[in-house]
Scaffold this motif. Structure first.
Motif, PDB file in Angstrom:
ATOM      1  N   PRO C 141       0.828  -1.222   0.000  1.00 43.17           N
ATOM      2  CA  PRO C 141       0.000   0.000   0.000  1.00 43.17           C
ATOM      3  C   PRO C 141       0.856   1.264   0.000  1.00 43.17           C
ATOM      4  N   THR C 143       0.050   5.180   0.907  1.00 43.13           N
ATOM      5  CA  THR C 143      -1.040   6.054   1.327  1.00 43.13           C
ATOM      6  C   THR C 143      -0.664   7.522   1.343  1.00 43.13           C
ATOM      7  N   LYS C 208      -2.142  -5.776  -5.433  1.00 39.21           N
ATOM      8  CA  LYS C 208      -3.172  -5.625  -4.401  1.00 39.21           C
ATOM      9  C   LYS C 208      -3.750  -4.206  -4.398  1.00 39.21           C
ATOM     10  N   TYR C 209      -2.982  -3.262  -4.965  1.00 38.27           N
ATOM     11  CA  TYR C 209      -3.414  -1.859  -4.917  1.00 38.27           C
ATOM     12  C   TYR C 209      -3.176  -1.211  -6.264  1.00 38.27           C
ATOM     13  N   TYR C 211      -3.358   2.718  -7.880  1.00 30.45           N
ATOM     14  CA  TYR C 211      -3.583   4.125  -7.559  1.00 30.45           C
ATOM     15  C   TYR C 211      -3.654   4.960  -8.834  1.00 30.45           C
ATOM     16  N   PRO C 268     -12.433  -5.201  -7.799  1.00 31.62           N
ATOM     17  CA  PRO C 268     -12.951  -5.377  -6.435  1.00 31.62           C
ATOM     18  C   PRO C 268     -13.162  -6.852  -6.076  1.00 31.62           C
ATOM     19  N   GLY C 271     -10.234  -8.587  -4.766  1.00 34.00           N
ATOM     20  CA  GLY C 271      -9.664  -8.056  -3.529  1.00 34.00           C
ATOM     21  C   GLY C 271      -8.637  -6.974  -3.765  1.00 34.00           C
ATOM     22  N   ILE C 272      -8.727  -6.299  -4.900  1.00 35.47           N
ATOM     23  CA  ILE C 272      -7.761  -5.242  -5.202  1.00 35.47           C
ATOM     24  C   ILE C 272      -8.362  -3.888  -4.841  1.00 35.47           C
ATOM     25  N   GLU C 273      -7.566  -3.081  -4.179  1.00 36.98           N
ATOM     26  CA  GLU C 273      -7.997  -1.725  -3.856  1.00 36.98           C
ATOM     27  C   GLU C 273      -7.687  -0.836  -5.062  1.00 36.98           C
ATOM     28  N   TYR C 274      -8.736  -0.454  -5.800  1.00 36.17           N
ATOM     29  CA  TYR C 274      -8.580   0.309  -7.045  1.00 36.17           C
ATOM     30  C   TYR C 274      -9.095   1.706  -6.757  1.00 36.17           C
ATOM     31  N   THR C 275      -8.207   2.640  -6.434  1.00 32.72           N
ATOM     32  CA  THR C 275      -8.686   3.950  -5.971  1.00 32.72           C
ATOM     33  C   THR C 275      -7.862   5.088  -6.559  1.00 32.72           C
TER      34      THR C 275
END
Ligand code: NA
Ligand code: NA
Lengths: 435, 178, 355
Positions: C141, C143, C208-209, C211, C268, C271-275
């Protein structure tokens, strides 16, 4: 003449030239150059000659080939492989045909640091055959076993064939390597069974030696395997621990082998240079063929002959079983005459689209293909592994005798191919687990 | 004639040395890049470009001439082996002449390309760096040139039966080389 | 006339399907006077395309000029300005359609130097598609700006390497075919890749992420044709090929957007954080871009002696304003094709272009 006609004529010329003992790389380059000239004119032919050799060779991913070769040559010349065979020999002492079985396990161990089956046969041949002869093993059994056990070298990673296949088929080399592990171990197991059956049928082939090996001796023998185990651990640990990529593994592995050999005291400057020189020569001999095959691909594509042949195969073989049978027969036939890498580079442009169209797993096919190509290493008239062994034994055993010794294992190889085709999960499970 | 052979042989020896150095450097360079990246977060800039465009090109194309001298290029002997000695010699002359023609074509094409790349000053990008690569294009005409000379010399000595000055002794390990 | 087109994408991939559509369009528009055979990968790889089309091994191709810095300094400088689309006024899911329009219009109608450099490679420039914006795809991650420190990020080209160095990350060069394994085993922490490659190269299976918003910039996909081939066509056929090329650049640009959407949809469930990246990171990125714009000009001046950097940046900025407006809410390849044809290709003088 139609474009396809030009393409097919080119292929026929290629076969004739190879039969006339023209080096395979020269034949490939010459036919492609001439073919492109007839098909597209001099400008395109010259353009391809200027473009392809450089672009194909200047490949980061292919750089792992010389590095894995180097790793194997260093391990062999500094005798890092010897301990592995010794340990297997002592542990298998009680079994009928124990030395032959030991040479199979020794090959499987060496396979984990060597990228090619020839290096594997050569190394194990020099270590194991004298030992077997000393114990009055039948020469056909002794030489046949080592010749055939070498083929495990291309299945168990690292493997030059698998790297090249991965590059061309555009699939993960790590996955291919994982798929090769089970196929390699299965092959080793199959060969052990052949030895056991043969010795059971005819105990004179391998006289039982004094089997009174103590546990103490066994443990001591195991200790000697540490150099090779350490290198294997370093390579696979580094690969899965995120330290380096499969492409980098060869270079790091070779470096590690140098360090280990320095520690064991077996590394000398002349051995180091010999290993480097052999790496150089082998790489050049392999890549010039690969360059030629890459040129041929363009020629086949532009002429349409590749499409013509592959759709021909598809239309004849109207069921998956028939298609696979056809592919097996084609490779057994090609394998009689050609060396595996050339054979693969030559045929993949035609076969891959067929495999893709029939919806098979490219990963599974890569392993089966490697197995098939490696069978070609032990079939007459051109069986590279057999020739390697012949050069180790000199006049003691005739080439024909070695081929006879190999015949038993050839039958097992066919069974193994059938098993791998019937149960693709044998190959695919490990790569899927590691995802 | 013999002296020409010795001279070609020494050229091959020098090439072999350059190639050997490339093999060793490649191992060290890649290892250093891995160590730098993993332990110090400082990969060596340009490794991929240098390995692919310099080590690989030089080691392959410089070595094809050496492989020619040692007769290490892979060919298939089984058909010709079944023929009488005289016919076999015929085939090896044929194959030598074809080698000379094909590799000469490769040399000319490689030379033309090298001139183009030199004129434009070809570079490759790796990371935020530019690395010149045009120099490496010259390995092709040089290496193939040596191969042409050696193959042509062998054809001549085979036809005339003169003593060859080439060092064809198969190294112990050449069988490993196929 | 039967022409060959060398695609560098694998067979059966979505871009290759668009190439086949293009081949059909060429045949249809020219009433069969010109036909086109597409060779996916079997004829030329991306690294071979420039020399291959130059020498006529293929007649036309997607020529990724970024692979040839010395040959195409002007085109490459222009495509580095794709970083501008990350600025607040241009940013958005469809920004690649605007940039493809802006750069193609500039090169085909306004940039003499560009035409000269393509002609020197014996080729004719026939528009450029664009990938979607580059985003960070990570196994760890991130952040805030501070998280970027020391992260190993696979960088596909100069812009992304420069970006990584500036923000304190470590740019790692790695071939795209190795990147999946590199991420999987942790050799790299992130890859800076476009949102379509997220799916195409299987990154979706291991990251996993994801951005959005940095590092930005897009990879340019110019299409070129061998100059002799081009000039062997009648003016009539040239005009129709241009029509087909408007469709090609629209389709390729759009197919990347569609693949990006598919990845976003699947993420999603995996389980991937797509933001969107954190606000401070996006802010930092925009500050980087406004400075980097000048850096690009001076880098190309120093390396290749180009004096036009600042002027080109301004011109592209102006064109981006126009194209962002035109492509706002555009709903597919067909609408895009019409825009590109009306605004650019129809204005090309077929009698003199690429002569
Ligand atoms: Na191996
Ligand atoms: Na064979």
């Amino acid at each position: 003449m139609s474009d396809v006609g030009i393409g097919l004529t080119g292929l026929a010329t290629l076969i004739a030239l190879i039969a006339a003992r023209v080096p395979i790389g020269i034949a490939l380059i010459g036919v492609s150059f001439g073919g492109l000239w007839v098909l597209m004119g001099p400008r395109v032919a010259w353009g391809a000659m200027g473009l392809v050799p450089y672009q194909f060779t200047s490949s980061w991913i292919l750089s792992s080939i010389p590095m894995f070769l180097f790793l194997g040559f260093i391990s062999y010349h500094t005798q890092l492989t010897k301990g592995m065979f010794n340990a297997a020999r002592i542990w298998m002492a009680g079994l009928p045909g124990g030395l032959a079985i030991a040479s199979i396990f020794g090959s499987a161990g060496f396979a984990a640091v060597s990228g090619s089956s020839i290096a594997c046969s050569a190394a194990m041949g020099r270590i194991a055959i004298p030992e077997m002869m000393k114990h009055k093993y039948h020469p056909e059994l002794a030489t046949g076993t080592v010749a055939v056990a070498g083929t495990i070298g291309a299945l168990i990673p690292p493997s030059i064939i698998l790297i090249l296949y991965g590059v061309i088929a555009q699939i993960s080399i790590t996955d291919l390597f994982l798929g090769g592990v089970s196929a390699g171990l299965l092959t080793a197991l199959g060969y052990v069974i052949v030895v056991l059956i043969r010795v059971k049928l005819n105990p004179e082939l391998a006289p039982v030696r004094d089997a009174s090996v103590t546990m103490r001796e066994k443990i001591i023998a195991l200790r000697e395997t540490w150099p090779l185990l350490l290198i294997m651990l370093g390579i696979f640990g580094g690969l899965f621990g995120g330290v380096f990529t499969p492409t980098e593994a060869g270079a790091v592995g070779a470096f590690l082998a140098c360090i280990v050999a320095l520690v064991t005291g077996e590394m000398t400057l002349s051995r180091f240079l010999t290993a480097a020189r052999e790496t150089l020569m082998t790489t050049a001999a392999l890549l010039i063929i690969a360059v030629g095959a890459s040129l041929l691909t363009r020629f086949l594509a532009l002429s349409g002959a590749g499409n013509y042949l592959s759709s021909g195969i598809l239309s004849i073989a109207d069921s998956p079983v028939l298609l696979m049978l056809g592919i097996v027969c084609v490779y057994l036939l090609i394998g009689m005459f050609l060396e595996p890498i050339g054979a693969m580079l030559l045929t993949l442009p035609i076969i891959l689209p067929v495999v893709d169209a029939s919806g098979w797993s490219l990963l599974w096919f890569g392993i089966v293909l490697t197995k098939l190509l490696e069978i070609g290493m032990i079939t007459p008239p051109i069986g590279m592994n057999v020739f390697v062994i012949k050069s180790v034994v000199g006049n003691l055993v005739s080439t024909t005798a070695i081929f006879r010794g190999v015949a038993w294992f050839f039958v097992m190889d066919l069974v193994l191919v059938a098993i791998l085709c019937a149960f693709p999960a044998l190959i695919l499970t490990l790569p899927e687990m590691m995802q | 004639m013999f002296l020409i052979g010795r001279f070609l042989s020494s050229l091959a020896k020098a090439s072999s040395l350059i190639g050997t150095i490339c093999v060793i450097l490649m191992m060290l360079h890649v290892t250093a890049d891995v160590i730098g990246r993993y332990f110090f977060n400082a990969p060596l800039p340009g490794t991929i470009v240098v390995v692919a465009n310099y080590y690989m090109i030089v080691l392959v194309f410089i070595a094809i001439g050496v492989a020619e001298e040692k007769q290490a290029h892979i060919s298939v002997e089984f058909v010709t082996d079944m023929m009488p000695k005289r016919v076999q010699t015929g085939f090896s002359v044929f194959s030598g002449v074809l080698t000379v023609i094909v590799i000469t074509a490769l040399m000319i094409a490689g030379y033309t390309e090298a001139v183009k790349k030199t004129n434009i000053g070809a570079t490759m990008e790796q990371g935020s760096q530019m690395i010149e690569v045009w120099q490496s294009y010259w390995a092709i005409p040089v290496g193939t040139g040596l191969m042409v000379l050696i193959a042509a010399y062998r054809v001549i000595t085979t036809v005339t039966g003169l003593r060859s000055g080439l060092n064809e002794t198969v190294m112990d390990a050449e069988l490993i080389n196929e | 006339q039967d022409l060959t087109f060398a695609g560098g994408w694998p067979p059966n991939s979505a871009p290759t399907k668009m190439l086949e559509e293009y081949a059909k369009a060429v045949e249809e528009y020219t009433n069969g006077d010109v036909t086109m055979r597409v060779f996916p990968l079997s004829l030329l790889s991306f690294a071979e395309v420039n020399a291959g089309v130059r020498d006529g091994i293929a007649d036309a191709a997607a020529n990724l000029t970024a692979y040839f810095p010395a040959e195409y300094p002007n085109l490459n400088m222009l495509s580095e300005f794709s970083e501008l689309v990350e600025l607040e006024e241009f940013a958005g899911e469809l920004s690649s359609t605007a940039f493809a329009g802006a750069i193609t219009e500039y090169v085909m109608l306004n940039c003499e130097d560009c035409q000269t450099e393509v002609a020197a490679q014996n080729q004719v420039y026939l528009g450029a598609g664009s990938t979607t914006s580059y985003v960070l795809q990570c196994v760890v991650p991130l952040t805030s700006v501070a998280d970027l420190q020391g992260k190993r990020i696979r960088a596909a080209g100069a812009y992304w390497a420069r970006w990584a160095e500036t923000v304190g990350a470590v740019p790692v060069s790695m071939s795209v075919n190795e990147t999946l394994e590199g991420l999987n085993q942790g050799v790299v922490d992130c890859t800076a890749s476009n949102t379509a490659d997220f799916v195409n190269f299987g990154f979706i299976d291991v990251v996993k992420y994801l951005y959005v918003g940095l590092p930005g910039a897009q990879f340019n996909v110019p299409f070129t044709m061998n100059m002799e081939t081009w000039n062997s066509l009648s003016d009539e056929s040239k005009g129709q090929v241009l029509r087909a090329n408007a469709k090609l650049m629209a389709d390729i640009t759009w197919v990347y957007i569609e693949e990006g959407r598919a990845g976003k949809e699947r993420a999603p469930d995996m389980g991937i954080e797509y933001t969107d990246a954190a606000a401070d990171m996006v802010q930092m990125n925009r500050e980087f871009i406004s400075k980097d714009k000048d850096a690009i000009a001076s880098i190309y001046k120093e390396r290749f002696g180009l004096e036009t950097g600042a002027e080109a940046a301004d011109a592209l900025n102006t064109l981006l304003v126009k194209w962002s407006d035109l492509t706002k809410g555009v709903e597919g390849g067909e609408a895009l094709t019409k825009l590109y044809y009306d605004e650019i290709f129809s204005k090309v003088d077929v009698a003199s272009y690429g002569k």
